[in-house]
Scaffold this motif. Structure first.
Motif, PDB file in Angstrom:
ATOM      1  N   TRP A 187      76.741  -1.860  50.888  1.00 18.79           N
ATOM      2  CA  TRP A 187      76.774  -0.420  51.128  1.00 18.79           C
ATOM      3  C   TRP A 187      78.069   0.128  50.560  1.00 18.79           C
ATOM      4  CZ3 TRP A 187      79.251   2.423  55.580  1.00 18.79           C
ATOM      5  CH2 TRP A 187      80.269   1.661  56.188  1.00 18.79           C
ATOM      6  N   THR A 188      78.110   1.422  50.410  1.00 17.03           N
ATOM      7  CA  THR A 188      79.326   2.082  49.956  1.00 17.03           C
ATOM      8  C   THR A 188      79.723   3.124  50.997  1.00 17.03           C
ATOM      9  OG1 THR A 188      78.615   1.802  47.672  1.00 17.03           O
ATOM     10  CG2 THR A 188      80.383   3.400  48.086  1.00 17.03           C
ATOM     11  N   PRO A 189      80.756   2.834  51.798  1.00 17.96           N
ATOM     12  CA  PRO A 189      81.189   3.830  52.783  1.00 17.96           C
ATOM     13  C   PRO A 189      81.889   4.994  52.100  1.00 17.96           C
ATOM     14  CG  PRO A 189      82.624   1.897  52.858  1.00 17.96           C
ATOM     15  CD  PRO A 189      81.571   1.603  51.825  1.00 17.96           C
ATOM     16  N   VAL A 190      81.570   6.181  52.570  1.00 18.72           N
ATOM     17  CA  VAL A 190      82.185   7.386  52.022  1.00 18.72           C
ATOM     18  C   VAL A 190      82.839   8.136  53.187  1.00 18.72           C
ATOM     19  CG1 VAL A 190      81.792   9.524  50.752  1.00 18.72           C
ATOM     20  CG2 VAL A 190      80.367   7.519  50.268  1.00 18.72           C
ATOM     21  N   GLY A 191      84.149   7.955  53.345  1.00 20.94           N
ATOM     22  CA  GLY A 191      84.859   8.641  54.421  1.00 20.94           C
ATOM     23  C   GLY A 191      84.931  10.141  54.138  1.00 20.94           C
ATOM     24  N   VAL A 192      84.622  10.949  55.136  1.00 21.07           N
ATOM     25  CA  VAL A 192      84.662  12.410  54.967  1.00 21.07           C
ATOM     26  C   VAL A 192      85.870  12.945  55.740  1.00 21.07           C
ATOM     27  CG1 VAL A 192      83.380  14.568  55.263  1.00 21.07           C
ATOM     28  CG2 VAL A 192      82.162  12.467  54.626  1.00 21.07           C
ATOM     29  N   ALA A 193      85.727  13.149  57.024  1.00 20.60           N
ATOM     30  CA  ALA A 193      86.854  13.544  57.882  1.00 20.60           C
ATOM     31  C   ALA A 193      86.510  13.168  59.304  1.00 20.60           C
ATOM     32  CB  ALA A 193      87.136  15.038  57.785  1.00 20.60           C
ATOM     33  N   LEU A 194      87.525  12.784  60.065  1.00 16.28           N
ATOM     34  CA  LEU A 194      87.315  12.389  61.450  1.00 16.28           C
ATOM     35  C   LEU A 194      88.496  12.877  62.292  1.00 16.28           C
ATOM     36  CD1 LEU A 194      85.903   9.071  62.769  1.00 16.28           C
ATOM     37  CD2 LEU A 194      88.000   9.957  63.757  1.00 16.28           C
ATOM     38  N   ALA A 195      88.181  13.676  63.303  1.00 12.78           N
ATOM     39  CA  ALA A 195      89.215  14.222  64.196  1.00 12.78           C
ATOM     40  C   ALA A 195      88.860  13.849  65.621  1.00 12.78           C
ATOM     41  CB  ALA A 195      89.291  15.739  64.061  1.00 12.78           C
ATOM     42  N   MET A 196      89.818  13.254  66.316  1.00 15.27           N
ATOM     43  CA  MET A 196      89.545  12.699  67.646  1.00 15.27           C
ATOM     44  C   MET A 196      90.803  12.838  68.489  1.00 15.27           C
ATOM     45  SD  MET A 196      88.470   8.686  68.097  1.00 15.27           S
ATOM     46  CE  MET A 196      86.786   8.854  67.555  1.00 15.27           C
ATOM     47  N   ILE A 210      84.987  19.194  56.236  1.00 13.32           N
ATOM     48  CA  ILE A 210      83.808  18.319  56.203  1.00 13.32           C
ATOM     49  C   ILE A 210      82.808  18.829  55.171  1.00 13.32           C
ATOM     50  CG2 ILE A 210      81.768  17.650  57.561  1.00 13.32           C
ATOM     51  CD1 ILE A 210      83.683  17.369  59.989  1.00 13.32           C
ATOM     52  N   GLU A 211      82.579  20.130  55.152  1.00  6.37           N
ATOM     53  CA  GLU A 211      81.620  20.697  54.201  1.00  6.37           C
ATOM     54  C   GLU A 211      82.058  20.433  52.761  1.00  6.37           C
ATOM     55  OE1 GLU A 211      80.969  24.910  54.667  1.00  6.37           O
ATOM     56  OE2 GLU A 211      79.068  24.767  53.558  1.00  6.37           O
ATOM     57  N   ASP A 227      80.512  27.305  72.601  1.00  2.00           N
ATOM     58  CA  ASP A 227      80.170  26.353  73.663  1.00  2.00           C
ATOM     59  C   ASP A 227      79.523  25.074  73.152  1.00  2.00           C
ATOM     60  OD1 ASP A 227      81.116  27.683  75.883  1.00  2.00           O
ATOM     61  OD2 ASP A 227      79.245  28.761  76.242  1.00  2.00           O
ATOM     62  N   ASP A 228      79.063  25.070  71.905  1.00  4.53           N
ATOM     63  CA  ASP A 228      78.339  23.899  71.387  1.00  4.53           C
ATOM     64  C   ASP A 228      78.821  23.542  69.976  1.00  4.53           C
ATOM     65  OD1 ASP A 228      76.467  21.855  71.002  1.00  4.53           O
ATOM     66  OD2 ASP A 228      74.901  23.250  70.356  1.00  4.53           O
ATOM     67  N   PRO A 229      80.121  23.268  69.831  1.00  5.56           N
ATOM     68  CA  PRO A 229      80.603  22.946  68.477  1.00  5.56           C
ATOM     69  C   PRO A 229      79.985  21.664  67.919  1.00  5.56           C
ATOM     70  CG  PRO A 229      82.352  22.624  70.093  1.00  5.56           C
ATOM     71  CD  PRO A 229      81.220  23.296  70.806  1.00  5.56           C
ATOM     72  N   ASP A 230      79.632  20.711  68.805  1.00 10.14           N
ATOM     73  CA  ASP A 230      78.975  19.495  68.300  1.00 10.14           C
ATOM     74  C   ASP A 230      77.657  19.859  67.626  1.00 10.14           C
ATOM     75  OD1 ASP A 230      80.783  17.295  69.464  1.00 10.14           O
ATOM     76  OD2 ASP A 230      80.322  18.511  71.214  1.00 10.14           O
ATOM     77  N   GLY A 231      76.887  20.746  68.259  1.00  8.54           N
ATOM     78  CA  GLY A 231      75.631  21.201  67.664  1.00  8.54           C
ATOM     79  C   GLY A 231      75.860  21.943  66.357  1.00  8.54           C
ATOM     80  N   VAL A 232      76.914  22.760  66.322  1.00  7.40           N
ATOM     81  CA  VAL A 232      77.249  23.482  65.085  1.00  7.40           C
ATOM     82  C   VAL A 232      77.551  22.483  63.965  1.00  7.40           C
ATOM     83  CG1 VAL A 232      78.965  24.997  63.999  1.00  7.40           C
ATOM     84  CG2 VAL A 232      78.084  25.529  66.292  1.00  7.40           C
ATOM     85  N   LEU A 233      78.337  21.453  64.300  1.00  6.61           N
ATOM     86  CA  LEU A 233      78.685  20.449  63.288  1.00  6.61           C
ATOM     87  C   LEU A 233      77.445  19.695  62.815  1.00  6.61           C
ATOM     88  CD1 LEU A 233      80.629  18.633  61.661  1.00  6.61           C
ATOM     89  CD2 LEU A 233      80.898  17.246  63.730  1.00  6.61           C
ATOM     90  N   PHE A 234      76.616  19.240  63.765  1.00  3.61           N
ATOM     91  CA  PHE A 234      75.429  18.464  63.381  1.00  3.61           C
ATOM     92  C   PHE A 234      74.521  19.292  62.464  1.00  3.61           C
ATOM     93  CE2 PHE A 234      75.143  15.393  67.326  1.00  3.61           C
ATOM     94  CZ  PHE A 234      76.469  15.082  67.157  1.00  3.61           C
ATOM     95  N   ALA A 235      74.317  20.566  62.836  1.00  2.00           N
ATOM     96  CA  ALA A 235      73.445  21.435  62.030  1.00  2.00           C
ATOM     97  C   ALA A 235      74.051  21.686  60.652  1.00  2.00           C
ATOM     98  CB  ALA A 235      73.206  22.751  62.768  1.00  2.00           C
ATOM     99  N   LYS A 236      75.366  21.814  60.617  1.00  5.27           N
ATOM    100  CA  LYS A 236      76.053  22.003  59.330  1.00  5.27           C
ATOM    101  C   LYS A 236      75.829  20.795  58.417  1.00  5.27           C
ATOM    102  CE  LYS A 236      79.162  24.535  58.067  1.00  5.27           C
ATOM    103  NZ  LYS A 236      79.119  25.716  57.184  1.00  5.27           N
ATOM    104  N   VAL A 237      75.966  19.602  58.993  1.00  5.08           N
ATOM    105  CA  VAL A 237      75.790  18.379  58.195  1.00  5.08           C
ATOM    106  C   VAL A 237      74.340  18.297  57.700  1.00  5.08           C
ATOM    107  CG1 VAL A 237      75.790  15.859  58.301  1.00  5.08           C
ATOM    108  CG2 VAL A 237      77.669  17.156  59.332  1.00  5.08           C
ATOM    109  N   ARG A 238      73.399  18.600  58.589  1.00  2.00           N
ATOM    110  CA  ARG A 238      71.986  18.589  58.177  1.00  2.00           C
ATOM    111  C   ARG A 238      71.762  19.570  57.040  1.00  2.00           C
ATOM    112  NH1 ARG A 238      68.709  15.114  57.740  1.00  2.00           N
ATOM    113  NH2 ARG A 238      68.411  14.563  59.944  1.00  2.00           N
TER     114      ARG A 238
END
Ligand SMILES: [Zn+2]
Length: 515
Positions: A69-78, A97-98, A124-135
């Motif tokens: 596989w070829t991993p492609v790092g994008v961005a990760l904030a934690m 990320i975009e 209130d739902d930034p995780d949902g915003v991110l997931f939809a953006k990625v999709r």
């Protein structure tokens, strides 16, 4: 899509648990904990002592072990649990990320590491915003797998935007690495042509965190049922406890089932597990010990060595839920009552740690706790103390959720206050690992009482010293009190258990399923 010899898999993440009542989490909090872009993500994931939580290292290791596989790092904030994230930083992260994901196209799959209980100051739902953006960026045909903390508040948008939704199954969270590996297996399957179907059901139950243990109890039974029902058709069952203190419309106990092809199978199983959760609803109420009884028990074990030692959990001041780790209620009560042979940790107070370091080991001082007050619960308090130890706070987690992780607690001091030795740290962290005492030269095995500012993750770190019957959850004021009726809620769904009377729920056929 045919499986390429070396599929390109994008990796990104946004992981924070947000307590609506806690101070805002800024960009600086992420930068000082874990903020990575591009190859930096893969390097940290493959290092011997990663800074990030173990899901992504588990994902990368399982992908490495299962073929090319070829991993492609994008961005990760934690970062550590805190208040809502400043919205400008979230917008900036989404933009990063975009931009980086669009530049990396084409990719064959995406892995998202998410906590699932984030808030921003405006969303209130930034995780949902991110997931939809990625999709939206990768399109409908590219498989997306996400791992989530079991304290995620699950939105319809989150489930609809990803193909494989994989929640932790243990609390304390000791299966993060395994869930990352499970996400890798799901991605391998989906690259092979599997198109999962999922179902989500959310119950009108917002469980206090202390009722969400997975060793036993009402929530454990839901998880066990889900695992018993695993079959060749079912890819994953995630029973998610949610995080009440997010005070968001998506709060609540929820069930997400992912089937390999049969949506009806996902719906049927989600309903069966939700019905068990509903049948268990009377058990999602906290049962805590009063502070008076806690003091009596601490005095008793101090006097009588034939009694087993006790761990007192200050569940209402849990940095792992956004608490500041600096309320003095139990310290003051134990000290003034004359409790002996006690440890207390970890107390977040950079000013006091710095002063202790400056004065040095053996110095006597009037220890001023909370000279810089951070919340209404963080009252100032002073008591005569002796500096017993100082360290630079750099350590590697030994046991439990932080095992193997490199941690930086900043300048740290152990202060003896009467019969209580307090570990003071400069970076806020949940007291989930015995190393926080051990790095100060303190012997947990010799203490009669150990106070931990932790809701439940200490159970995974301190189980060598304290069995479940030696743990006392104390009822104190604080930002993470399980007594949810003490908070003013504005966004929680109502009516809900345990706040309201007369809550009803009927499973509605067909309206909770996602392709
Ligand atoms: Zn959690």
């Amino acid at each position: 899509m045919p499986n390429r010899p070396s599929p390109r898999v994008a990796i990104l993440g946004f992981s924070i648990e947000c307590n609506k009542f806690a101070p805002v989490a800024t960009k600086a909090h992420f930068l000082s904990r874990t903020y990575l872009e591009g190859d930096g993500i893969i390097e940290d994931a493959r290092s011997a002592t990663p800074r990030m939580l173990p899901e992504t290292p588990g994902f990368v290791a399982a992908m490495d072990a299962s073929g090319a596989w070829t991993p492609v790092g994008v961005a990760l904030a934690m970062t550590e649990p805190n208040g809502p994230v400043e919205h400008a930083f979230f917008v900036e992260l989404l933009g990063t990320i975009e931009r980086r994901l669009a530049a990396a196209l084409p990719v064959n799959a995406v892995y998202i590491c998410s906590h699932g209980a984030a808030l921003t100051t405006e969303e209130d739902d930034p995780d949902g915003v991110l997931f939809a953006k990625v999709r939206g960026i990768v399109g409908l045909d590219i498989p997306i797998a996400a791992t989530l903390d079991l304290h995620a508040n699950v939105s319809e948008r989150m489930v609809a935007s990803v193909d494989a939704f994989i929640g932790y199954r243990t609390n304390p969270h000791l299966d993060m690495r395994e869930r990352g590996a499970e996400a890798a297996a799901a991605i391998r399957e989906m690259l092979g042509g599997v198109k999962p179907q999922s179902a989500l059901i959310r119950l009108p139950i917002v469980p206090p965190t202390v009722t969400l243990l997975t060793a036993a109890g009402p929530y454990a039974e839901m998880i066990e049922l889900g695992q018993r029902r695993m079959s060749p058709e079912i890819m994953n069952v995630s029973a998610m406890g949610g995080f009440a203190f997010a005070d968001a419309p998506e709060c609540g106990l929820s069930v997400v089932v992912t089937a390999r092809r049969d949506k009806r199978a996902a719906e049927t199983l989600a309903r069966e597990i939700a019905e068990l959760g509903w049948a268990n609803r009377a058990r999602f109420y906290p049962r805590l010990t009063s502070v008076d009884e806690a003091v009596e028990r601490a005095l008793a074990v101090g006097r009588n060595r034939s009694l087993p030692a006790l761990a007192f959990a200050d569940v209402a001041d849990n940095p792992g839920g956004g608490g500041r780790g600096n309320t003095v209620f139990l310290l003051r009560t134990f000290y003034e009552a004359g409790v002996t042979n006690a440890l207390l940790g970890v107390f977040y107070d950079p000013d006091l740690a710095a002063e202790a370091e400056r004065r040095g080991i053996g110095a006597h001082l009037e220890a001023q706790f909370n000279r810089a007050e951070t919340t209404a619960f963080s009252e100032p308090y002073s008591a005569p103390a002796t500096v017993a130890a100082v360290t630079d706070g750099i350590c590697v987690g030994r046991r439990g959720i932080y095992a193997g992780m490199r941690l930086e607690l900043g300048p740290c001091a152990a202060l003896t206050v009467g019969g209580v030795t307090v570990v003071v740290v400069s970076h806020r962290v949940q007291c989930a690992d015995p190393v926080f005492f051990e790095m100060m030269g303190l012997d947990i095995g010799r203490a009669r009482s150990v106070v931990v500012k932790s809701r439940g993750h200490f159970r995974g770190g301190f189980d060598e010293f304290f069995g479940p019957e030696q743990i006392v959850e104390v009822d104190l004021p604080g930002l993470t009190s399980p007594m949810l009726n003490r908070f003013t809620w504005t966004r929680l769904p109502r009516p809900v258990i345990p706040l309201d009377e007369g809550v009803d729920w009927q499973p509605l056929p067909g309206d909770t399923a996602y392709a």
